[in-house]
Design an enzyme around this catalytic site. Structure first.
Site, mmCIF file in Angstrom:
data_model
loop_
_atom_site.group_PDB
_atom_site.id
_atom_site.type_symbol
_atom_site.label_atom_id
_atom_site.label_comp_id
_atom_site.label_asym_id
_atom_site.label_seq_id
_atom_site.Cartn_x
_atom_site.Cartn_y
_atom_site.Cartn_z
ATOM 1 N N ASP A 132 -49.371 -13.843 2.585
ATOM 2 C CA ASP A 132 -49.837 -15.233 2.499
ATOM 3 C C ASP A 132 -50.959 -15.408 1.489
ATOM 4 O O ASP A 132 -51.848 -16.238 1.659
ATOM 5 C CB ASP A 132 -50.287 -15.739 3.895
ATOM 6 C CG ASP A 132 -49.229 -15.460 4.937
ATOM 7 O OD1 ASP A 132 -48.065 -15.774 4.660
ATOM 8 O OD2 ASP A 132 -49.557 -14.905 5.994
ATOM 9 N N LYS B 78 -48.402 -15.950 -3.274
ATOM 10 C CA LYS B 78 -47.547 -15.351 -4.313
ATOM 11 C C LYS B 78 -46.557 -16.382 -4.872
ATOM 12 O O LYS B 78 -46.262 -16.394 -6.059
ATOM 13 C CB LYS B 78 -46.778 -14.146 -3.749
ATOM 14 C CG LYS B 78 -47.697 -13.003 -3.327
ATOM 15 C CD LYS B 78 -46.917 -11.847 -2.742
ATOM 16 C CE LYS B 78 -46.357 -12.128 -1.380
ATOM 17 N NZ LYS B 78 -47.349 -12.320 -0.301
ATOM 18 N N GLY C 231 -42.576 -16.531 3.635
ATOM 19 C CA GLY C 231 -42.653 -17.985 3.492
ATOM 20 C C GLY C 231 -43.429 -18.279 2.234
ATOM 21 O O GLY C 231 -44.650 -18.214 2.234
ATOM 22 N N HIS C 232 -42.737 -18.538 1.150
ATOM 23 C CA HIS C 232 -43.412 -18.762 -0.131
ATOM 24 C C HIS C 232 -43.479 -20.258 -0.417
ATOM 25 O O HIS C 232 -42.458 -20.907 -0.619
ATOM 26 C CB HIS C 232 -42.678 -18.015 -1.248
ATOM 27 C CG HIS C 232 -42.771 -16.525 -1.087
ATOM 28 N ND1 HIS C 232 -41.997 -15.633 -1.776
ATOM 29 C CD2 HIS C 232 -43.574 -15.779 -0.302
ATOM 30 C CE1 HIS C 232 -42.318 -14.389 -1.410
ATOM 31 N NE2 HIS C 232 -43.262 -14.468 -0.519
ATOM 32 N N GLN D 291 -44.327 -10.404 1.604
ATOM 33 C CA GLN D 291 -45.352 -9.764 2.439
ATOM 34 C C GLN D 291 -46.413 -9.125 1.519
ATOM 35 O O GLN D 291 -46.668 -9.659 0.471
ATOM 36 C CB GLN D 291 -44.756 -8.749 3.421
ATOM 37 C CG GLN D 291 -43.943 -9.397 4.540
ATOM 38 C CD GLN D 291 -42.519 -9.699 4.126
ATOM 39 O OE1 GLN D 291 -41.862 -8.877 3.518
ATOM 40 N NE2 GLN D 291 -42.044 -10.872 4.451
HETATM 41 P P1 IMP Z 1 -41.717 -8.691 10.738
HETATM 42 O O1 IMP Z 1 -41.720 -8.566 9.269
HETATM 43 O O2 IMP Z 1 -41.148 -9.989 11.241
HETATM 44 O O3 IMP Z 1 -41.076 -7.496 11.414
HETATM 45 O O4 IMP Z 1 -43.240 -8.695 11.260
HETATM 46 C C1 IMP Z 1 -44.079 -7.555 11.143
HETATM 47 C C2 IMP Z 1 -45.512 -7.953 10.821
HETATM 48 O O5 IMP Z 1 -45.557 -8.472 9.494
HETATM 49 C C3 IMP Z 1 -46.079 -9.059 11.705
HETATM 50 O O6 IMP Z 1 -47.465 -8.848 11.868
HETATM 51 C C4 IMP Z 1 -45.857 -10.321 10.884
HETATM 52 O O7 IMP Z 1 -46.753 -11.354 11.239
HETATM 53 C C5 IMP Z 1 -46.105 -9.785 9.502
HETATM 54 N N1 IMP Z 1 -45.421 -10.552 8.462
HETATM 55 C C6 IMP Z 1 -44.103 -10.533 8.146
HETATM 56 N N2 IMP Z 1 -43.842 -11.355 7.126
HETATM 57 C C7 IMP Z 1 -45.012 -11.897 6.761
HETATM 58 C C8 IMP Z 1 -45.395 -12.807 5.725
HETATM 59 O O8 IMP Z 1 -44.588 -13.276 4.915
HETATM 60 N N3 IMP Z 1 -46.715 -13.127 5.681
HETATM 61 C C9 IMP Z 1 -47.634 -12.597 6.535
HETATM 62 N N4 IMP Z 1 -47.329 -11.735 7.500
HETATM 63 C C10 IMP Z 1 -46.024 -11.384 7.617
#
Ligand code: IMP
Length: 429
Positions: free
Chosen positions: A15, A18, A42-43, A226
């Site tokens: 977040d 990007k 979520g971009h 991420q």
């Molecule tokens: P997952 O990717 O859904 O398996 O989540 C694993 C961890 O990564 C969790 O703490 C999520 O909140 C975090 N996470 C996954 N995608 C994002 C993102 O795009 N932004 C911020 N945190 C993320």
């Protein structure tokens, strides 16, 4: 400048903005590629006041005539993919050409059920706080070598045979381990066939196209999702996502040769946020955290969850800059700090009485780290319309210089507002 490969990575816990940086670079880029993760991302891109959030599609989709790709390293949720394309079409903004790798793995309905069931099973003490988008279970299947790939959705007979086999195992796990309902073959097969035929026009040889682009003097941008501290190997395991979010993932996730990378760009937010569980040394649970959350609109673009907020952690950013070999920093959301009397920046940790400037990817060690801050003076002037570095207030310029010095890379792009136009560049291109 043409014929170059840039990789954009998040340097914190995601977040960082990007999507905006990719969008700002857009006019100069020919090919945009997503290489890992899935609809957990979520971009957010804001153009002329209009907000568009991409979960799966590359942020370059808004540029007419550009080539956008979803590489083999992505885990693709077909319904979300088709929904995003439809939304762009309805707005008349499906302007780019989109190609999806046949080798990308598919997030199936049972992955999402398993993701949620596994989180519940971990309980409050051990939960990761996933987005619930089935990311972990899908990557597990990929590495266990019984995942379904996009190419499988295009072949009805193969899909039926594979799915029947996979469901036999998944249904045992769902019912016996997690007390969930079993899934009937047709219940999964029918939508999967529909997804396959809707996706077929987009599936193509992304590796070949990328190599043609390399040979054809094109500018390729690999768009990381991420961030480094959520990387499966180098992040704060187990509080991470299940993919290689570092720049290195950009090569396995696309088929581009490592030797061809020109620049790795670290996106650094002017403060720190984190969603989900896991250590975050500079977290501010009181007024400061609330100020940053409200001012910065720090609510998850995918799940809507409030983000944990705190001061900029330059120990963490320096770790990411070194790990990814970043030559450039794109600093985002500097405007959010406007109005603070003083700004704290973490430049070291106290680890059980000893000072350290090393970041530990070991979550248990990081849990013990207390931030050591330097305090810089804030600024009160509105910076949202500043178009040059020189026009920023002195204290804002000093903050940027402080970041450069401690992170170990020059800040060449600065975001002073959400819109594409609210961006300062300093020799970035
Ligand atoms: P997952 O990717 O859904 O398996 O989540 C694993 C961890 O990564 C969790 O703490 C999520 O909140 C975090 N996470 C996954 N995608 C994002 C993102 O795009 N932004 C911020 N945190 C993320």
């Amino acid at each position: 400048m043409k014929n170059r490969v840039d990789v954009i990575i998040g340097s914190q816990w995601g977040d960082e903005g990007k999507g905006k940086v990719v969008d700002v670079m857009g006019t100069n880029v020919d090919v945009f590629v997503r290489y890992q993760g899935g609809a957990n991302a979520g971009h957010t891109v804001i153009v002329n006041g209009e907000k568009i959030i991409f979960h799966l599609l590359p942020s370059g989709m808004l540029y007419p005539g550009k080539l956008c790709m979803i590489g083999n390293g992505v885990v693709l949720e077909p319904e979300q993919f088709l929904k995003e394309i439809e939304e762009l079409r309805e707005r008349g903004q499906d302007r780019a050409r989109l190609v999806v790798s046949p080798s990308a793995h598919v997030v199936m309905p049972y992955h999402k059920i398993l993701d949620k069931a596994q989180e519940a099973f971990r309980g409050k003490r051990h939960m990761i706080g996933t987005t619930g988008r089935g990311i972990g279970p899908c990557y597990v299947d990929k590495y266990a070598r019984h995942g379904l790939r996009v190419e499988d959705l295009l072949n009805g007979d193969r899909l039926r045979e594979k799915l029947a086999r996979v469901l036999e195992e998944k249904n045992r796990i769902l019912t016996k381990l997690y007390n969930e309902k079993p899934l009937a073959l047709d219940e999964v097969l029918e939508p999967s066939l529909e997804w396959g035929s809707a996706m077929a026009p987009y599936v193509g040889d992304t590796v070949e196209l990328l190599h043609q682009a390399l040979e054809g003097d094109k500018h390729i941008l690999l768009e990381g999702a991420q961030a480094t501290l959520l990387d499966i190997d180098h992040g704060t395991y187990p509080y991470v996502t299940s993919s290689s979010t570092c720049a290195a993932g950009g090569f396995t996730g696309t088929g581009l040769p490592v030797s061809r990378v020109d620049r790795v760009i670290a996106v650094v937010k002017a403060y720190t946020t984190r969603v989900g569980e896991g250590p975050m040394p500079t977290e501010e649970k009181g007024d400061i955290g609330e100020f940053l959350r409200t001012r910065g609109g720090e609510f998850g673009a995918t799940t809507g969850r409030p983000r944990r907020c705190g001061w900029l952690d330059l120990v963490a950013v320096r770790y990411s800059v070194r790990l990814n070999g970043c030559g450039v920093i794109a600093l985002t959301k500097l405007d959010v700090l406007t109005g603070m009397d003083e700004i704290k920046v973490c430049t070291g940790y106290d680890l059980n009485g000893t000072k350290t400037t090393s970041f530990s990817g070991n979550a248990y060690v990081l849990e013990e780290c207390r931030p050591l801050y330097e305090v810089l003076p804030g600024w009160s002037e509105d910076i949202s319309q500043c178009g040059t570095f020189e026009s920023l207030p002195k204290n804002a310029r000093d903050y940027v210089r402080f970041i450069e010095e401690h992170a170990g890379a020059p800040v060449k792009l600065i975001g002073v507002g959400a819109d594409r136009s609210q961006t300062i560049t300093r020799g970035f291109y």
